[in-house]
Design a protein around this motif. Structure first.
Motif, PDB file in Angstrom:
ATOM      1  N   SER A 231     -63.508 -11.035  11.996  1.00 46.41           N
ATOM      2  CA  SER A 231     -63.283 -10.460  10.660  1.00 46.41           C
ATOM      3  C   SER A 231     -64.440 -10.675   9.700  1.00 46.41           C
ATOM      4  N   LYS A 232     -65.282 -11.646   9.947  1.00 47.68           N
ATOM      5  CA  LYS A 232     -66.270 -12.030   8.927  1.00 47.68           C
ATOM      6  C   LYS A 232     -67.673 -11.555   9.326  1.00 47.68           C
ATOM      7  N   ALA A 233     -68.388 -12.314  10.174  1.00 51.57           N
ATOM      8  CA  ALA A 233     -69.764 -11.940  10.519  1.00 51.57           C
ATOM      9  C   ALA A 233     -69.817 -10.591  11.230  1.00 51.57           C
ATOM     10  N   PHE A 234     -68.787 -10.268  12.024  1.00 52.02           N
ATOM     11  CA  PHE A 234     -68.751  -9.000  12.760  1.00 52.02           C
ATOM     12  C   PHE A 234     -68.352  -7.809  11.879  1.00 52.02           C
ATOM     13  N   ALA A 235     -67.931  -8.082  10.648  1.00 55.44           N
ATOM     14  CA  ALA A 235     -67.506  -7.002   9.742  1.00 55.44           C
ATOM     15  C   ALA A 235     -66.415  -6.140  10.379  1.00 55.44           C
ATOM     16  N   PHE A 236     -65.402  -6.785  10.939  1.00 51.93           N
ATOM     17  CA  PHE A 236     -64.417  -6.072  11.754  1.00 51.93           C
ATOM     18  C   PHE A 236     -62.991  -6.442  11.329  1.00 51.93           C
ATOM     19  N   ALA A 237     -62.842  -6.814  10.044  1.00 48.22           N
ATOM     20  CA  ALA A 237     -61.557  -7.353   9.578  1.00 48.22           C
ATOM     21  C   ALA A 237     -60.407  -6.364   9.762  1.00 48.22           C
ATOM     22  N   GLY A 238     -60.702  -5.065   9.640  1.00 51.51           N
ATOM     23  CA  GLY A 238     -59.639  -4.063   9.726  1.00 51.51           C
ATOM     24  C   GLY A 238     -59.044  -3.925  11.112  1.00 51.51           C
ATOM     25  N   VAL A 239     -59.764  -4.357  12.126  1.00 48.70           N
ATOM     26  CA  VAL A 239     -59.266  -4.197  13.505  1.00 48.70           C
ATOM     27  C   VAL A 239     -58.330  -5.348  13.877  1.00 48.70           C
ATOM     28  N   ARG A 240     -58.548  -6.505  13.281  1.00 50.04           N
ATOM     29  CA  ARG A 240     -57.761  -7.720  13.530  1.00 50.04           C
ATOM     30  C   ARG A 240     -58.025  -8.279  14.924  1.00 50.04           C
ATOM     31  N   VAL A 241     -59.142  -8.959  15.074  1.00 46.48           N
ATOM     32  CA  VAL A 241     -59.406  -9.662  16.333  1.00 46.48           C
ATOM     33  C   VAL A 241     -59.883 -11.079  16.030  1.00 46.48           C
ATOM     34  N   GLY A 242     -59.143 -12.043  16.547  1.00 45.95           N
ATOM     35  CA  GLY A 242     -59.557 -13.441  16.490  1.00 45.95           C
ATOM     36  C   GLY A 242     -59.506 -13.969  17.906  1.00 45.95           C
ATOM     37  N   TYR A 243     -60.142 -15.097  18.153  1.00 40.47           N
ATOM     38  CA  TYR A 243     -60.096 -15.623  19.517  1.00 40.47           C
ATOM     39  C   TYR A 243     -60.235 -17.133  19.503  1.00 40.47           C
ATOM     40  N   LEU A 244     -59.734 -17.697  20.584  1.00 42.02           N
ATOM     41  CA  LEU A 244     -59.752 -19.146  20.743  1.00 42.02           C
ATOM     42  C   LEU A 244     -60.726 -19.479  21.861  1.00 42.02           C
ATOM     43  N   VAL A 245     -61.571 -20.469  21.626  1.00 44.46           N
ATOM     44  CA  VAL A 245     -62.447 -20.967  22.684  1.00 44.46           C
ATOM     45  C   VAL A 245     -61.941 -22.375  23.010  1.00 44.46           C
ATOM     46  N   ALA A 246     -61.599 -22.619  24.262  1.00 46.22           N
ATOM     47  CA  ALA A 246     -60.970 -23.901  24.595  1.00 46.22           C
ATOM     48  C   ALA A 246     -61.019 -24.149  26.099  1.00 46.22           C
ATOM     49  N   ASP A 247     -60.590 -25.322  26.477  1.00 47.51           N
ATOM     50  CA  ASP A 247     -60.427 -25.673  27.896  1.00 47.51           C
ATOM     51  C   ASP A 247     -59.362 -24.734  28.514  1.00 47.51           C
ATOM     52  N   PRO A 248     -59.535 -24.329  29.769  1.00 43.78           N
ATOM     53  CA  PRO A 248     -58.573 -23.397  30.381  1.00 43.78           C
ATOM     54  C   PRO A 248     -57.116 -23.874  30.303  1.00 43.78           C
ATOM     55  N   ARG A 249     -56.880 -25.197  30.314  1.00 42.83           N
ATOM     56  CA  ARG A 249     -55.491 -25.657  30.259  1.00 42.83           C
ATOM     57  C   ARG A 249     -54.883 -25.428  28.882  1.00 42.83           C
ATOM     58  N   VAL A 250     -55.734 -25.481  27.852  1.00 45.48           N
ATOM     59  CA  VAL A 250     -55.259 -25.175  26.497  1.00 45.48           C
ATOM     60  C   VAL A 250     -54.955 -23.669  26.401  1.00 45.48           C
ATOM     61  N   ILE A 251     -55.807 -22.859  27.008  1.00 52.07           N
ATOM     62  CA  ILE A 251     -55.571 -21.406  26.997  1.00 52.07           C
ATOM     63  C   ILE A 251     -54.240 -21.106  27.688  1.00 52.07           C
ATOM     64  N   ASP A 252     -53.969 -21.780  28.804  1.00 52.96           N
ATOM     65  CA  ASP A 252     -52.688 -21.588  29.501  1.00 52.96           C
ATOM     66  C   ASP A 252     -51.514 -21.920  28.580  1.00 52.96           C
ATOM     67  N   ALA A 253     -51.684 -22.994  27.791  1.00 55.00           N
ATOM     68  CA  ALA A 253     -50.603 -23.396  26.869  1.00 55.00           C
ATOM     69  C   ALA A 253     -50.395 -22.317  25.813  1.00 55.00           C
ATOM     70  N   ALA A 254     -51.497 -21.725  25.335  1.00 61.20           N
ATOM     71  CA  ALA A 254     -51.381 -20.655  24.329  1.00 61.20           C
ATOM     72  C   ALA A 254     -50.647 -19.465  24.930  1.00 61.20           C
ATOM     73  N   LEU A 255     -50.900 -19.206  26.201  1.00 60.51           N
ATOM     74  CA  LEU A 255     -50.274 -18.061  26.876  1.00 60.51           C
ATOM     75  C   LEU A 255     -48.764 -18.198  26.968  1.00 60.51           C
ATOM     76  N   VAL A 256     -48.290 -19.442  26.982  1.00 65.20           N
ATOM     77  CA  VAL A 256     -46.844 -19.667  27.076  1.00 65.20           C
ATOM     78  C   VAL A 256     -46.133 -19.070  25.859  1.00 65.20           C
ATOM     79  N   THR A 257     -46.785 -19.130  24.690  1.00 68.16           N
ATOM     80  CA  THR A 257     -46.079 -18.694  23.475  1.00 68.16           C
ATOM     81  C   THR A 257     -46.518 -17.313  22.978  1.00 68.16           C
TER      82      THR A 257
END
Ligand SMILES: Cc1ncc(COP(=O)(O)O)c(C=O)c1O
Length: 365
Positions: A228-254
């Motif tokens: 939304s900020k440096a990419f000037a893409f706020a209207g599209v709504r994209v955020g992302y998480l960078v993390a250990d794969p096990r944390v990503i798996d936990a995010a996928l649960v919810t």
């Protein structure tokens, strides 16, 4: 006292809340929500339209539930930025980083759990804590909004949270936290079994080393990012998480199934393929920021040292609400962040910055 009708079974702890949001006022210069003021480069606009044309016939189908192509591209972007090697398993993508934050709360917060954040900071962290039933504790910052590592560690040891939030560059102060302090806080968080969520929404404007460099040795460190900020893409709504794969798996649960639309994924893939073009406004925003800081200081007010695309300023003799209104009367919408004696302005285009500075000179007289 709530105004909710008696037939509406809204959870009791939410009844005092009103929907979050900065005032939306038309026909004014918008310097209040830390958006990027530059519209998308023509070339990228055309590529996005072409890509959307490619996917439009298939919109009868659900999108890729795991957004694998988009996540791979984001992994490539973060690898190039950090000089490290991240892959699709290290990335989760959602509708803005607000959704990323909510996903983390859903996975690791909730009733009986505590989240700690160093305030003043991004007001959506405590808001999501509340809506997910997580106890929220305000950790401290120094008067200059920097973090005292000794105090922060004591707060973590005392509260034993499951989630610790650290925003850098911080919103609303714009100040950043050096990686040495993030590392100490990460160690303390790890010792009490907490995840450290480093909200790096404004990372691309800062010269500090990113918390993504800690993930390899500290799997409980997460970096929440946004387009939304440096990419000037706020209207599209994209955020992302960078993390250990096990944390990503936990995010996928919810996560909700098919939460990220095919149109969003298609547009974001093009934006990442063109990240240099998409971020071509950063240098101008950084010079605009320096110009605004000088203008604020020349007018006899004080500007905090910002590593983001906005500035928190103080030193005026009237109340924040009165000064906010003085700017609005001159057609400029800035942000009253609820800190008495301070106001926040987002860096705009050259013309918008000039308009702000002209108004400032009149108001500060
Ligand atoms: C610190 C911080 N984190 C996260 C966000 C949310 O950004 P988005 O949901 O657009 O990715 C913002 C938006 O202003 C922010 O300031």
């Amino acid at each position: 006292m709530s105004n909710w009708p008696s037939w509406l079974p809204l959870r009791e702890e939410l009844q005092s809340l009103t929907p979050y949001g900065a005032p939306q006022i038309g026909d004014v210069t918008q310097l209040n929500t830390n958006e990027n003021p530059f519209s998308l480069p023509k070339e990228v606009q055309e590529k996005i339209l072409a890509q959307i044309k490619n996917v439009v016939a298939g919109l009868n189908r659900y999108p890729d539930r795991d957004a694998v192509r988009l996540r791979s591209k984001l992994a490539g972007y973060i690898s190039a930025q950090s000089g490290l090697n991240f892959s699709v398993e290290n990335i989760w993508a959602a509708n803005g980083s607000n959704e990323i934050l909510q996903t983390i709360f859903l996975a690791c917060g909730g009733t009986g759990r505590t989240a700690l954040g160093f305030t003043p900071s991004y007001s959506v962290h405590p808001l999501i804590a509340r809506t997910t039933g997580t106890r929220w504790v305000e950790g401290s910052r120094k008067k200059d909004f920097s973090i005292n590592a000794v105090e922060a560690i004591k707060e973590i040891q005392r509260e034993k949270p499951s989630l610790v939030f650290l925003t850098t560059p911080n919103n609303p102060s714009g100040t950043s936290t050096p990686i040495s302090i993030i590392t100490q806080i990460a160690q303390a968080a790890g010792e009490v079994g907490a995840l450290l969520v480093v909200d790096e929404a404004y990372a691309e404007f800062s010269l500090e080393k990113s918390a993504v460099t800690l993930i390899g040795s500290m799997p409980h460190v997460l970096s929440s990012r946004t387009m939304s900020k440096a990419f000037a893409f706020a209207g599209v709504r994209v955020g992302y998480l960078v993390a250990d794969p096990r944390v990503i798996d936990a995010a996928l649960v919810t996560r909700l199934p098919y939460h990220l639309s095919a149109l969003t994924q298609a547009a974001a893939e093009v934006a990442i393929d063109n990240s240099t073009l998409m971020q071509s406004g950063i240098d101008d925003l950084v010079s605009g920021r320096d110009l605004l800081v000088r203008g604020i200081e020349d007018a006899g007010w004080k500007a905090l040292d910002s590593s983001a695309n906005f500035i928190l300023f103080s030193g005026f003799s009237k109340s924040s609400a009165e000064i906010w209104n003085e700017f609005l009367k001159r057609g400029i919408l800035i942000r009253d962040v609820g800190l008495e004696g301070y106001l926040r302005v987002t860096v705009g285009t050259v013309a918008e910055n000039q308009q702000f500075l002209a108004a400032l000179q009149e108001i500060a007289q």
